[in-house]
Design a protein around this motif. Structure first.
Motif, PDB file in Angstrom:
ATOM      1  N   GLN A  47     -19.266 -55.766  -4.252  1.00  0.00           N
ATOM      2  CA  GLN A  47     -19.731 -57.142  -4.037  1.00  0.00           C
ATOM      3  C   GLN A  47     -18.589 -58.141  -4.139  1.00  0.00           C
ATOM      4  OE1 GLN A  47     -22.554 -58.738  -6.911  1.00  0.00           O
ATOM      5  NE2 GLN A  47     -23.653 -59.781  -5.283  1.00  0.00           N
ATOM      6  N   GLU A  48     -17.647 -57.901  -5.041  1.00  0.00           N
ATOM      7  CA  GLU A  48     -16.494 -58.794  -5.157  1.00  0.00           C
ATOM      8  C   GLU A  48     -15.654 -58.771  -3.883  1.00  0.00           C
ATOM      9  OE1 GLU A  48     -15.953 -60.839  -7.530  1.00  0.00           O
ATOM     10  OE2 GLU A  48     -17.457 -60.143  -8.965  1.00  0.00           O
ATOM     11  N   LEU A  49     -15.617 -57.635  -3.221  1.00  0.00           N
ATOM     12  CA  LEU A  49     -14.794 -57.520  -2.013  1.00  0.00           C
ATOM     13  C   LEU A  49     -15.405 -58.228  -0.810  1.00  0.00           C
ATOM     14  CD1 LEU A  49     -13.728 -53.761  -2.285  1.00  0.00           C
ATOM     15  CD2 LEU A  49     -12.269 -55.764  -2.610  1.00  0.00           C
ATOM     16  N   SER A  50     -16.719 -58.435  -0.813  1.00  0.00           N
ATOM     17  CA  SER A  50     -17.363 -59.087   0.334  1.00  0.00           C
ATOM     18  C   SER A  50     -17.115 -60.590   0.299  1.00  0.00           C
ATOM     19  CB  SER A  50     -18.867 -58.805   0.321  1.00  0.00           C
ATOM     20  OG  SER A  50     -19.467 -59.386  -0.823  1.00  0.00           O
ATOM     21  N   ALA A  51     -17.069 -61.210   1.465  1.00  0.00           N
ATOM     22  CA  ALA A  51     -16.827 -62.644   1.564  1.00  0.00           C
ATOM     23  C   ALA A  51     -17.996 -63.408   0.951  1.00  0.00           C
ATOM     24  CB  ALA A  51     -16.646 -63.042   3.023  1.00  0.00           C
ATOM     25  N   GLY A  52     -17.673 -64.325   0.038  1.00  0.00           N
ATOM     26  CA  GLY A  52     -18.720 -65.103  -0.597  1.00  0.00           C
ATOM     27  C   GLY A  52     -19.581 -64.321  -1.556  1.00  0.00           C
ATOM     28  N   ARG A  53     -19.119 -63.140  -1.981  1.00  0.00           N
ATOM     29  CA  ARG A  53     -19.849 -62.262  -2.893  1.00  0.00           C
ATOM     30  C   ARG A  53     -21.252 -61.975  -2.359  1.00  0.00           C
ATOM     31  NH1 ARG A  53     -21.167 -63.089  -7.606  1.00  0.00           N
ATOM     32  NH2 ARG A  53     -20.320 -61.303  -8.708  1.00  0.00           N
ATOM     33  N   ARG A  54     -21.360 -61.771  -1.066  1.00  0.00           N
ATOM     34  CA  ARG A  54     -22.652 -61.467  -0.456  1.00  0.00           C
ATOM     35  C   ARG A  54     -22.964 -59.973  -0.585  1.00  0.00           C
ATOM     36  NH1 ARG A  54     -22.605 -65.021   5.180  1.00  0.00           N
ATOM     37  NH2 ARG A  54     -22.485 -67.088   4.170  1.00  0.00           N
ATOM     38  N   TRP A  55     -24.273 -59.681  -0.660  1.00  0.00           N
ATOM     39  CA  TRP A  55     -24.731 -58.310  -0.796  1.00  0.00           C
ATOM     40  C   TRP A  55     -25.142 -57.789   0.576  1.00  0.00           C
ATOM     41  CZ3 TRP A  55     -24.466 -54.834  -4.608  1.00  0.00           C
ATOM     42  CH2 TRP A  55     -25.217 -53.665  -4.504  1.00  0.00           C
ATOM     43  N   ARG A  56     -24.472 -56.767   1.051  1.00  0.00           N
ATOM     44  CA  ARG A  56     -24.709 -56.231   2.400  1.00  0.00           C
ATOM     45  C   ARG A  56     -25.223 -54.790   2.365  1.00  0.00           C
ATOM     46  NH1 ARG A  56     -22.001 -59.912   5.688  1.00  0.00           N
ATOM     47  NH2 ARG A  56     -20.396 -61.150   4.619  1.00  0.00           N
ATOM     48  N   LEU A  57     -25.722 -54.354   1.217  1.00  0.00           N
ATOM     49  CA  LEU A  57     -26.134 -52.955   1.073  1.00  0.00           C
ATOM     50  C   LEU A  57     -27.646 -52.781   1.045  1.00  0.00           C
ATOM     51  CD1 LEU A  57     -23.505 -51.831  -1.602  1.00  0.00           C
ATOM     52  CD2 LEU A  57     -23.358 -51.634   0.884  1.00  0.00           C
ATOM     53  N   GLY A  58     -28.401 -53.819   1.325  1.00  0.00           N
ATOM     54  CA  GLY A  58     -29.843 -53.690   1.425  1.00  0.00           C
ATOM     55  C   GLY A  58     -30.580 -53.952   0.130  1.00  0.00           C
ATOM     56  N   ARG A  59     -31.888 -54.144   0.275  1.00  0.00           N
ATOM     57  CA  ARG A  59     -32.734 -54.489  -0.865  1.00  0.00           C
ATOM     58  C   ARG A  59     -32.879 -53.327  -1.858  1.00  0.00           C
ATOM     59  NH1 ARG A  59     -36.987 -57.878  -2.292  1.00  0.00           N
ATOM     60  NH2 ARG A  59     -38.622 -56.864  -3.537  1.00  0.00           N
ATOM     61  N   GLY A  60     -33.091 -52.119  -1.354  1.00  0.00           N
ATOM     62  CA  GLY A  60     -33.320 -50.980  -2.239  1.00  0.00           C
ATOM     63  C   GLY A  60     -32.169 -50.730  -3.184  1.00  0.00           C
ATOM     64  N   LEU A  61     -30.967 -50.681  -2.649  1.00  0.00           N
ATOM     65  CA  LEU A  61     -29.795 -50.437  -3.492  1.00  0.00           C
ATOM     66  C   LEU A  61     -29.545 -51.616  -4.432  1.00  0.00           C
ATOM     67  CD1 LEU A  61     -27.647 -48.346  -4.061  1.00  0.00           C
ATOM     68  CD2 LEU A  61     -26.187 -49.417  -2.339  1.00  0.00           C
ATOM     69  N   CYS A  62     -29.912 -52.818  -3.980  1.00  0.00           N
ATOM     70  CA  CYS A  62     -29.780 -53.989  -4.854  1.00  0.00           C
ATOM     71  C   CYS A  62     -30.654 -53.846  -6.090  1.00  0.00           C
ATOM     72  CB  CYS A  62     -30.137 -55.262  -4.088  1.00  0.00           C
ATOM     73  SG  CYS A  62     -30.290 -56.738  -5.125  1.00  0.00           S
ATOM     74  N   LEU A  63     -31.909 -53.448  -5.887  1.00  0.00           N
ATOM     75  CA  LEU A  63     -32.821 -53.287  -7.021  1.00  0.00           C
ATOM     76  C   LEU A  63     -32.325 -52.210  -7.980  1.00  0.00           C
ATOM     77  CD1 LEU A  63     -36.273 -53.510  -5.176  1.00  0.00           C
ATOM     78  CD2 LEU A  63     -35.073 -55.306  -6.426  1.00  0.00           C
ATOM     79  N   VAL A  64     -31.822 -51.103  -7.425  1.00  0.00           N
ATOM     80  CA  VAL A  64     -31.308 -50.027  -8.270  1.00  0.00           C
ATOM     81  C   VAL A  64     -30.101 -50.498  -9.061  1.00  0.00           C
ATOM     82  CG1 VAL A  64     -30.246 -47.742  -8.254  1.00  0.00           C
ATOM     83  CG2 VAL A  64     -32.212 -48.215  -6.778  1.00  0.00           C
ATOM     84  N   TRP A  65     -29.189 -51.201  -8.391  1.00  0.00           N
ATOM     85  CA  TRP A  65     -27.964 -51.652  -9.051  1.00  0.00           C
ATOM     86  C   TRP A  65     -28.254 -52.634 -10.178  1.00  0.00           C
ATOM     87  CZ3 TRP A  65     -25.362 -56.647  -8.140  1.00  0.00           C
ATOM     88  CH2 TRP A  65     -24.160 -56.749  -8.841  1.00  0.00           C
ATOM     89  N   VAL A  66     -29.100 -53.632  -9.910  1.00  0.00           N
ATOM     90  CA  VAL A  66     -29.425 -54.621 -10.930  1.00  0.00           C
ATOM     91  C   VAL A  66     -30.154 -53.970 -12.103  1.00  0.00           C
ATOM     92  CG1 VAL A  66     -30.777 -56.695 -11.432  1.00  0.00           C
ATOM     93  CG2 VAL A  66     -29.446 -56.561  -9.331  1.00  0.00           C
ATOM     94  N   SER A  67     -31.049 -53.030 -11.825  1.00  0.00           N
ATOM     95  CA  SER A  67     -31.778 -52.353 -12.905  1.00  0.00           C
ATOM     96  C   SER A  67     -30.836 -51.573 -13.797  1.00  0.00           C
ATOM     97  CB  SER A  67     -32.847 -51.430 -12.316  1.00  0.00           C
ATOM     98  OG  SER A  67     -33.804 -52.158 -11.579  1.00  0.00           O
ATOM     99  N   PHE A  68     -29.918 -50.823 -13.185  1.00  0.00           N
ATOM    100  CA  PHE A  68     -28.951 -50.069 -13.992  1.00  0.00           C
ATOM    101  C   PHE A  68     -27.987 -51.006 -14.722  1.00  0.00           C
ATOM    102  CE2 PHE A  68     -29.986 -46.189 -11.478  1.00  0.00           C
ATOM    103  CZ  PHE A  68     -30.167 -45.335 -12.549  1.00  0.00           C
ATOM    104  N   ASP A  69     -27.657 -52.117 -14.115  1.00  0.00           N
ATOM    105  CA  ASP A  69     -26.783 -53.094 -14.760  1.00  0.00           C
ATOM    106  C   ASP A  69     -27.412 -53.584 -16.058  1.00  0.00           C
ATOM    107  OD1 ASP A  69     -25.025 -55.061 -15.473  1.00  0.00           O
ATOM    108  OD2 ASP A  69     -25.074 -56.128 -13.572  1.00  0.00           O
ATOM    109  N   VAL A  70     -28.658 -54.051 -15.980  1.00  0.00           N
ATOM    110  CA  VAL A  70     -29.345 -54.559 -17.166  1.00  0.00           C
ATOM    111  C   VAL A  70     -29.593 -53.438 -18.172  1.00  0.00           C
ATOM    112  CG1 VAL A  70     -31.421 -55.714 -18.002  1.00  0.00           C
ATOM    113  CG2 VAL A  70     -30.392 -56.415 -15.824  1.00  0.00           C
ATOM    114  N   LEU A  71     -30.010 -52.261 -17.687  1.00  0.00           N
ATOM    115  CA  LEU A  71     -30.308 -51.132 -18.573  1.00  0.00           C
ATOM    116  C   LEU A  71     -29.081 -50.705 -19.373  1.00  0.00           C
ATOM    117  CD1 LEU A  71     -32.133 -48.717 -19.505  1.00  0.00           C
ATOM    118  CD2 LEU A  71     -31.247 -47.481 -17.513  1.00  0.00           C
ATOM    119  N   CYS A  72     -27.982 -50.429 -18.685  1.00  0.00           N
ATOM    120  CA  CYS A  72     -26.794 -49.872 -19.353  1.00  0.00           C
ATOM    121  C   CYS A  72     -26.113 -50.901 -20.243  1.00  0.00           C
ATOM    122  CB  CYS A  72     -25.823 -49.330 -18.315  1.00  0.00           C
ATOM    123  SG  CYS A  72     -26.506 -48.024 -17.283  1.00  0.00           S
ATOM    124  N   CYS A  73     -26.000 -52.139 -19.778  1.00  0.00           N
ATOM    125  CA  CYS A  73     -25.342 -53.169 -20.590  1.00  0.00           C
ATOM    126  C   CYS A  73     -26.171 -53.501 -21.830  1.00  0.00           C
ATOM    127  CB  CYS A  73     -25.096 -54.420 -19.750  1.00  0.00           C
ATOM    128  SG  CYS A  73     -23.867 -54.204 -18.440  1.00  0.00           S
TER     129      CYS A  73
END
Length: 319
Positions: A64-90
């Protein structure tokens, strides 16, 4: 630009080092039978959460840092998985730090038996992961939205009610716990140092008679018409143990606060006041929080010579 390349290289190295270092701690705990007990099971739980942060969260955050404007280009499904693991693990990593601090405090004050200590530590590990799972899964059940297809934005739910509950449960509550624990450990350490000072060696006149003033064991020496009395109450080892615990917990809490408090302050204030924080500062605060997963195993092993010896033996045996 050169600065961008340097920053990205640093973030990649941080991700790899965090994963490998926590993996080394886990491998050591699994391989050495002496580490199959408390508090090493708490350290193992922390290493698992920190290794998952490095393996599942930090790489996608880097994309996400590499994309212009920190935009998410990987779709909704992977977004939900990533955010869930982010909150869970941290969240699990933060609460594991609190569990280690609580274990140190109870070990010094309650002096509970090893079986009881194991049961309590296992209960804390289970509660840590259950609480982290509850906070991370709430947006998936409809509490706020993490993905915006119009803006191509993927982030933790900005619903004000969820922000208050999630930041409180994931950071501010464990922060209060670790600060209270460190204050109690510091007070216990200072109390025993003061008590030791009051029991210092005291010279008595030759004609004076040494009388029993307490139930503590005493020893009396006579040299050149003077009697010297002191109590052998066995507090020296305990004082050293408390000072070491206070130092380790203090450094652990200090690094924990420095790494996470900027992110959680902005995470709490931003949705409530509709403030626009520059994306570059959001990225700095986020990666500063991720770096706590790199520092945790360093702090544990730096204050335990057994880990250093186990690391050496692990590498020697693999050759």
């Amino acid at each position: 630009s050169v600065l961008t390349v340097l920053v990205l290289t640093l973030l990649v190295l941080l991700t790899v080092a965090t994963f490998l270092w926590n993996l080394l701690v886990l491998a050591t705990i699994l391989r050495v039978k002496a580490f199959h007990r408390v508090p090493h099971n708490l350290v193992a739980s922390t290493a698992v959460s920190d290794a998952l942060v490095a393996a599942l969260v930090m790489p996608l955050s880097l994309v996400q840092e590499l994309s212009a404007g920190r935009r998410w280009r990987l779709g909704r499904g992977l977004c939900l998985v990533w955010v869930s693991f982010d909150v869970l693990c941290c969240t699990a990593s933060i609460w594991n730090v609190a569990a280690i601090a609580l274990d140190r405090y109870w070990c010094l004050t309650l002096r509970y038996t090893p079986p009881a200590r194991r049961r309590v530590s296992n209960a804390m590990i289970a509660l840590t992961w259950l609480l982290a799972a509850a906070i991370s899964l709430a947006p998936l059940l409809g509490w706020g939205e993490t993905y915006s297809p119009e803006q191509q934005r993927c982030q933790v739910s900005q619903e004000p009610s969820y922000t208050i509950v999630s930041t409180g449960g994931a950071f501010y509550l464990p922060l209060c716990v670790v600060l209270f624990v460190y204050w109690k450990i510091y007070r216990a350490s200072k109390f025993h140092v003061g008590a030791r000072g009051r029991n210092a060696v005291v010279p008595l006149p030759a004609a004076a008679q040494v009388k029993e003033t307490s139930h503590e064991p005493q020893m009396v020496f006579t040299a050149r018409r003077a009697a010297i009395t002191f109590q052998t109450d066995g507090e020296t080892w305990r004082e050293q143990k408390e000072k070491k615990a206070a130092l380790m917990v203090g450094i652990l809490i200090g690094v924990f606060v420095l790494c996470w408090i900027p992110f959680f302050i902005t995470e709490l204030i931003s949705p409530l006041c509709s403030c626009n924080i520059p994306p570059v500062w959001k990225s700095i605060f986020l990666w500063l929080g991720y770096s706590n997963s790199f520092f945790n195993p360093l702090i544990y092993t730096a204050f335990n010579k057994n880990y250093n010896n186990a690391f050496k033996n692990l590498f020697v045996k693999q050759r």
